[in-house]
Design a protein around this motif. Structure first.
Motif, short mmCIF file in Angstrom:
data_model
loop_
_atom_site.label_atom_id
_atom_site.label_comp_id
_atom_site.label_asym_id
_atom_site.label_seq_id
_atom_site.Cartn_x
_atom_site.Cartn_y
_atom_site.Cartn_z
N PHE A 8 0.84 -1.19 0.00
CA PHE A 8 0.00 0.00 0.00
C PHE A 8 0.88 1.24 0.00
N ASP A 9 0.28 2.38 -0.30
CA ASP A 9 0.99 3.65 -0.31
C ASP A 9 1.18 4.10 1.14
N PRO A 10 2.41 4.17 1.61
CA PRO A 10 2.67 4.52 3.00
C PRO A 10 2.75 6.02 3.29
N ALA A 11 2.36 6.86 2.33
CA ALA A 11 2.52 8.31 2.50
C ALA A 11 1.88 8.83 3.78
N ALA A 12 0.65 8.42 4.07
CA ALA A 12 -0.03 8.92 5.27
C ALA A 12 0.65 8.42 6.54
N ALA A 13 1.12 7.18 6.53
CA ALA A 13 1.83 6.64 7.69
C ALA A 13 3.16 7.35 7.89
N ASN A 14 3.80 7.74 6.79
CA ASN A 14 5.06 8.48 6.92
C ASN A 14 4.80 9.90 7.41
N ASN A 18 1.46 7.61 13.76
CA ASN A 18 0.46 7.18 14.74
C ASN A 18 -0.74 6.51 14.11
N VAL A 19 -0.96 6.69 12.80
CA VAL A 19 -2.08 6.01 12.15
C VAL A 19 -1.83 4.51 12.05
N VAL A 20 -0.58 4.09 12.26
CA VAL A 20 -0.22 2.68 12.25
C VAL A 20 0.28 2.25 13.64
N PRO A 128 -4.77 1.71 10.03
CA PRO A 128 -5.70 1.13 11.00
C PRO A 128 -6.23 2.10 12.05
N LEU A 129 -5.46 3.15 12.35
CA LEU A 129 -5.86 4.02 13.47
C LEU A 129 -5.89 5.50 13.10
N GLY A 130 -6.33 5.79 11.89
CA GLY A 130 -6.49 7.19 11.49
C GLY A 130 -6.71 7.31 10.00
N ASP A 131 -7.81 7.87 9.61
CA ASP A 131 -8.12 8.07 8.20
C ASP A 131 -7.49 9.38 7.75
N PRO A 132 -6.48 9.32 6.86
CA PRO A 132 -5.80 10.56 6.46
C PRO A 132 -6.70 11.56 5.74
N ALA A 133 -7.91 11.15 5.36
CA ALA A 133 -8.84 12.07 4.70
C ALA A 133 -9.63 12.89 5.72
N THR A 134 -9.44 12.63 7.01
CA THR A 134 -10.16 13.36 8.05
C THR A 134 -9.18 14.26 8.81
N PRO A 135 -9.71 15.27 9.51
CA PRO A 135 -8.83 16.15 10.29
C PRO A 135 -8.07 15.38 11.38
N VAL A 138 -9.96 14.45 14.54
CA VAL A 138 -10.88 13.32 14.38
C VAL A 138 -10.10 12.01 14.45
N GLN A 139 -8.95 11.99 13.79
CA GLN A 139 -8.11 10.79 13.83
C GLN A 139 -7.66 10.49 15.26
N HIS A 140 -7.26 11.54 15.97
CA HIS A 140 -6.80 11.35 17.35
C HIS A 140 -7.92 10.79 18.23
#
Length: 168
Positions: A8-14, A18-20, A128-135, A138-140
């Motif tokens: 998968f594209d790891p851009a948001a995790a990078n 914390n989203v992972v 798994p723990l944060g949708d990068p499309a949301t603020p 909201v993710q926190h």
């Protein structure tokens, strides 16, 4: 740290690891006194192409290090399908070593099939723990809630495998 993953594209995790790996909320829970502390190291593996035998070996080695360091409980977070299988296999080995563990994963049937006893659902496969499309707020909130469910799962006695539902 940085995520490298062919599945998968790891851009948001990078951008926000914390989203992972939910270190932000784990540290908050430690500061609040809900947990004794956060282990100073984390383990990251790539499940893609990992055999069951290799995942078993890794789980046993990780478990021994955790036992040697006096760790009593673990949260394991999984992303993709084979990562869930690999993580579930390691979860079983860590549990066999006497450490209470919960797997946070999106592919619940995979974790169940492998034999995980405590499962908390996550929100998506790559993050798994944060949708990068949301603020970020909201993710926190989502992450704080789901990690809280995982912490409760770690202190809940179970007699059979259990899925711990998250509301957020």
């Amino acid at each position: 740290f940085m995520t490298i993953h062919a599945g998968f594209d790891p851009a948001a995790a990078n951008d926000d690891p914390n989203v992972v790996l939910p270190l932000d909320v784990m540290k908050e829970y430690a500061k609040e006194g809900k947990i004794g502390g956060v282990y100073p190291h984390f383990y990251a593996t790539v499940g893609t192409g990992t055999t069951q035998a290799e995942a078993t070996r890794m789980g046993q080695e990780i478990a021994q290090e955790l036992v040697d360091d006096g760790v009593k409980a673990v949260i394991l977070t999984s992303t993709w399908g084979t990562c869930t299988r690999c993580g579930a296999t390691m979860t079983r080995e860590i549990e066999k070593a006497g450490i209470t563990i919960v797997q946070m994963a999106n592919l619940i049937p995979v974790a169940r099939t492998v034999g995980v006893n405590r499962i908390v659902p996550t929100i998506s496969i790559p993050y798994p723990l944060g949708d990068p499309a949301t603020p970020k707020e909201v993710q926190h909130k989502l992450r704080y809630h789901r990690v809280g469910v995982a912490l409760d799962a770690l202190t809940t006695d179970i007699e059979e495998p259990r899925l711990f539902e998250a509301k957020v």
